[in-house]
Design an enzyme around this catalytic site. Structure first.
Site, mmCIF file in Angstrom:
data_model
loop_
_atom_site.group_PDB
_atom_site.id
_atom_site.type_symbol
_atom_site.label_atom_id
_atom_site.label_comp_id
_atom_site.label_asym_id
_atom_site.label_seq_id
_atom_site.Cartn_x
_atom_site.Cartn_y
_atom_site.Cartn_z
ATOM 1 N N ASN A 115 0.851 -1.191 0.000
ATOM 2 C CA ASN A 115 0.000 0.000 0.000
ATOM 3 C C ASN A 115 0.879 1.231 0.000
ATOM 4 O O ASN A 115 2.026 1.186 0.442
ATOM 5 C CB ASN A 115 -0.886 -0.001 1.261
ATOM 6 C CG ASN A 115 -1.836 1.178 1.293
ATOM 7 O OD1 ASN A 115 -2.443 1.536 0.274
ATOM 8 N ND2 ASN A 115 -1.980 1.799 2.455
ATOM 9 N N HIS A 117 0.662 5.168 1.450
ATOM 10 C CA HIS A 117 -0.122 6.020 2.343
ATOM 11 C C HIS A 117 0.497 7.411 2.331
ATOM 12 O O HIS A 117 1.715 7.552 2.449
ATOM 13 C CB HIS A 117 -0.098 5.424 3.759
ATOM 14 C CG HIS A 117 -0.926 6.218 4.718
ATOM 15 N ND1 HIS A 117 -2.298 6.171 4.727
ATOM 16 C CD2 HIS A 117 -0.570 7.118 5.674
ATOM 17 C CE1 HIS A 117 -2.760 6.994 5.648
ATOM 18 N NE2 HIS A 117 -1.731 7.572 6.246
ATOM 19 N N GLU A 182 5.114 10.256 -4.431
ATOM 20 C CA GLU A 182 4.513 8.915 -4.429
ATOM 21 C C GLU A 182 4.788 8.218 -5.759
ATOM 22 O O GLU A 182 5.100 7.021 -5.812
ATOM 23 C CB GLU A 182 3.002 9.008 -4.195
ATOM 24 C CG GLU A 182 2.622 9.505 -2.821
ATOM 25 C CD GLU A 182 1.110 9.494 -2.603
ATOM 26 O OE1 GLU A 182 0.426 8.587 -3.086
ATOM 27 O OE2 GLU A 182 0.608 10.421 -1.920
#
Ligand code: GRF
Length: 197
Positions: A115, A117, A182
């Protein structure tokens, strides 16, 4: 692990960054690693268009059509099953996927469920991370790629990126700055996990 299955709920810009990096770095021909499928829980997720236009199999599993989380997760597992077998487990990538997954699901993909975040975990797990970082007076913010464990937004950290918080930042300007990072760290962390870089 050869196939990557990406779960999204919205824009899918992280998914697109992974697809583009895989393409630019020839993951398919060099490593036999393929972004095989994109699954969305939302019919209108913008990222689905990108995936379709790049010839990636897409699937919508609308959470509202399922009575409970267990049934919803089981439907997702069924789709992931199409892209893996016992000898070739898939890497399951959460990229802006806004549903909480059951412990059974998480445990099934242990070690191959990741994932991203938008905070420097362990700070600010959960929602509204950028506003919370601003409210706390943080001077830096960032994003974290981590292995998923049953506890939400916990799990071993694979990569982090740090950005400055500027005095005139809003949650949106900070989110945009974090998002550009990201897009860099997520493909790199995946490549590292797959041992292809
Ligand atoms: C990203 O900020 C990600 O960290 C968070 O949700 C956002 C998704 O953006 N989990 P996108 O759908 O990848 O554009």
């Amino acid at each position: 692990m050869k196939n990557i299955v990406i779960l999204i709920s919205g824009n899918g810009s992280n998914m697109a960054a992974i697809v583009q990096t895989a393409h630019l770095e020839h993951w398919a021909t060099q490593w036999d690693v393929h972004v095989a499928a994109v699954i969305s829980n939302k019919t209108d997720a913008k990222g689905l268009d990108f995936a379709r236009s790049h010839g990636i199999a897409t699937e919508v599993v609308n959470h509202k059509a399922y009575a409970n989380r267990e049934n919803f997760d089981a439907a997702i597992v069924q789709h992931i099953n199409k892209f893996e077998d016992a000898n070739h487990p898939a890497l399951v990538v959460l990229a802006g996927f806004m549903r909480i997954l059951t412990p059974d699901f998480v445990n099934r993909y242990a070690g191959r469920l990741v994932n991203i975040h938008p905070s420097l975990l362990p700070a600010f797990p959960g929602l509204h991370t950028h506003q919370r970082a601003l409210d706390a007076g943080c001077k830096v913010a960032g994003a974290t790629v981590h292995l998923v464990t049953p506890e939400i937004d916990h799990g071993p950290i694979l990569a982090q990126a740090i950005v400055p918080v500027l005095s005139d930042d809003t949650a949106d300007t900070l989110a945009a700055r974090v998002l550009t990072q990201e897009h860099l760290i997520y493909p790199r962390a995946i490549a590292k996990l797959l041992q292809i870089s």
